[in-house]
Design an enzyme around this catalytic site. Structure first.
Site, short mmCIF file in Angstrom:
data_model
loop_
_atom_site.label_atom_id
_atom_site.label_comp_id
_atom_site.label_asym_id
_atom_site.label_seq_id
_atom_site.Cartn_x
_atom_site.Cartn_y
_atom_site.Cartn_z
N PHE A 125 0.85 -1.18 0.00
CA PHE A 125 0.00 0.00 0.00
C PHE A 125 0.89 1.25 0.00
CE2 PHE A 125 -3.02 3.00 1.95
CZ PHE A 125 -4.21 2.66 1.33
N ASP A 194 0.99 -5.47 8.37
CA ASP A 194 -0.13 -4.54 8.27
C ASP A 194 -1.37 -5.39 7.97
OD1 ASP A 194 -2.09 -2.72 7.53
OD2 ASP A 194 -0.64 -1.32 6.68
N TYR A 217 -11.12 1.42 10.33
CA TYR A 217 -12.33 1.83 9.61
C TYR A 217 -12.72 0.94 8.45
CZ TYR A 217 -8.76 4.32 6.80
OH TYR A 217 -7.65 4.65 6.05
N LYS A 218 -12.00 -0.16 8.25
CA LYS A 218 -12.36 -1.06 7.16
C LYS A 218 -13.29 -2.15 7.69
CE LYS A 218 -8.43 0.44 4.54
NZ LYS A 218 -6.99 0.43 4.49
N ARG A 364 -12.83 -3.42 -7.50
CA ARG A 364 -12.73 -4.21 -6.26
C ARG A 364 -14.11 -4.41 -5.65
NH1 ARG A 364 -8.62 -1.91 -1.89
NH2 ARG A 364 -10.26 -0.32 -1.85
C1 LIG Z 1 -6.29 1.52 4.65
C2 LIG Z 1 -4.86 1.25 4.82
C3 LIG Z 1 -4.04 2.15 5.51
C4 LIG Z 1 -4.63 3.41 6.05
O1 LIG Z 1 -3.73 4.22 6.70
P1 LIG Z 1 -4.22 5.45 7.56
O2 LIG Z 1 -2.99 6.05 8.06
O3 LIG Z 1 -5.07 4.92 8.67
O4 LIG Z 1 -4.98 6.37 6.66
C5 LIG Z 1 -2.71 1.82 5.65
N1 LIG Z 1 -2.19 0.67 5.14
C6 LIG Z 1 -2.96 -0.21 4.48
C7 LIG Z 1 -2.38 -1.47 3.96
C8 LIG Z 1 -4.31 0.06 4.30
O5 LIG Z 1 -5.07 -0.80 3.63
#
Ligand SMILES: *Cc1c(COP(=O)(O)O)cnc(C)c1O
Length: 404
Positions: A125, A194, A217-218, A364
């Site tokens: 990511f 992660d 939040y997911k 997705r």
């Molecule tokens: C959604 C997501 C994030 C989000 O990071 P924030 O700092 O909370 O905005 C980070 N890493 C991955 C792999 C994600 O899917």
């Protein structure tokens, strides 16, 4: 050939079907974007109102001691620890995922100062890649990104830390936590996972892993910008070097000492005051998972994903399935490639099926076992078929706005 009644049958036999009622999803909407922003659980507004009106409004500062604001970040962490198979006292909530990752990777690098490489994969990511770059810059390391399938072979004596996202946000491809952990252990490297695209959708066992972070939040449905979590294995807690030492990581914040003395346990990863309102939202949202066996989430997720892919194979010849074919190699979303992904998704959203797109050409569909109905898999695929057969996507606007 599958038909709609097959999916209705799965729903009537679904042991998690009752969880759907906990969510305030709009009638008629098929929501398949919970891997980006989980929906609102119906009881959350009342819980937040209590925090704001009663605790903040009436009890004011006394709420820190009398209404449990103190320690809330650790109590919410404890609820997430159960979902990721982590030992008690090892998870704390409060920063964003990005900041939590920065802390975990920095601390890892601090433990392996003589090793120059921070290893990741090329599919990671973007925020994770940016953070690794910034840790590398500050600590004189270098980031090496290899294709996901080459990570294990690359782990060697020059690697300080392996930082990977468990389930790839684009393809849904999943790394094996035990295999990567074992390779790192053999080489003397540390691993930071992660779990943003895993937690809340599957069972996890981080009990032997070094560090992990993940998004609130997911699939955890903690609301937009919900606090993320940081896990530190007990064997690393006393040596965790917080790169942003602040009063909330101090052993006694309100002693107001001029010199930093880190707290014990995962609490030492903290920096400043958490958002209690945001924690209250996440805490209430986690009620949905109370008493739910994460293994049951995984079983349902596997069914949803396998059926979705099978229907695409049978009924949607316009798309290439990018998500791995083997259940043990994937997470809880399905990605389909199409050169006009943006327009296809726009047409679908107009018809009440909400997924999202990721560049360059991926649609997705996040299948969240807590609230997805099996029949929605059928209905969503039929909606895609309709959009393709009528050429409706040709008239759909390319999506606008900064957030996709
Ligand atoms: C959604 C997501 C994030 C989000 O990071 P924030 O700092 O909370 O905005 C980070 N890493 C991955 C792999 C994600 O899917």
């Amino acid at each position: 050939m599958l038909d709609r009644s097959y999916f209705e049958g799965l729903d009537s036999a679904d042991p998690l079907a009752h969880l759907r009622e906990a969510f305030a999803l709009p009638e008629g909407l098929i929501y398949m974007d919970g891997n980006s922003l989980g929906p609102l659980p119906s009881h959350v507004p009342a819980a937040v109102e209590r925090t704001v009106k009663e605790e903040w409004g009436r009890h004011l500062i006394r709420s820190w001691n009398e209404r449990g604001w103190w320690g809330l970040a650790e109590r919410v962490g404890e609820r997430i620890a159960r979902l990721i198979g982590a030992p008690t006292g090892s998870v704390v909530v409060g920063d964003t995922t990005t900041v939590a990752l920065y802390k975990a990777v920095s601390a890892s690098r601090h433990l392996r100062p003589d090793r120059p490489v921070i290893l990741t994969d090329t599919g990671n990511f973007p925020t994770d890649l940016y953070v690794l770059g910034s840790v590398a810059e500050k600590t004189g390391a270098r980031v090496e990104a290899v294709p996901p399938e080459e990570v294990i072979d690359r782990i060697g004596p020059d690697v300080a830390v392996v930082s990977l996202t468990h389930v790839d946000y684009r393809t849904g491809r999943r790394h094996s936590i035990p295999e990567v952990d074992a390779a790192a252990r053999d080489a003397g490297a540390l691993v930071v996972w992660d779990l943003s695209h895993s937690v809340g959708a599957m069972d996890l066992d981080l009990s032997e892993s070094d560090f992990a972070v993940g998004c609130g939040y997911k699939y955890l449905n903690g609301g937009p910008g919900a606090p993320a979590f940081l896990y530190v294995h007990p064997r690393h807690q006393s040596e965790f070097h917080n790169p942003i030492s602040g009063w909330w990581g101090h052993v006694e914040p309100f002693a107001m000492e001029p010199v930093y003395r880190p707290a014990s346990g995962a609490a030492r990863t903290q920096t400043g005051t958490q958002s209690i309102v945001a924690l209250a939202v996440l805490d209430a949202a986690l009620d949905v998972f109370e008493g739910v066996d994460p293994r049951a989430l995984r079983i349902k997720s596997e069914r949803l994903v396998a059926d979705f892919i099978r229907l695409v194979d049978e009924r949607l010849p316009w798309f290439e399935v990018v998500t791995p074919r083997q259940a043990s190699h994937r997470g809880s979303h399905v990605s389909l490639a199409h050169p006009q992904a943006g327009r296809v998704m726009a047409a679908l959203i107009e018809r009440g099926v909400v997924g999202d797109v990721r560049p360059p050409d991926l649609l997705r569909f996040g299948l969240a076992p807590a609230y997805q109905r099996h029949v929605e898999v059928w209905d969503a695929v039929e909606a895609v078929r309709g959009v393709m057969e009528n050429d409706a996507w040709r008239h759909a606007p390319a999506r606008s706005g900064p957030v996709t």
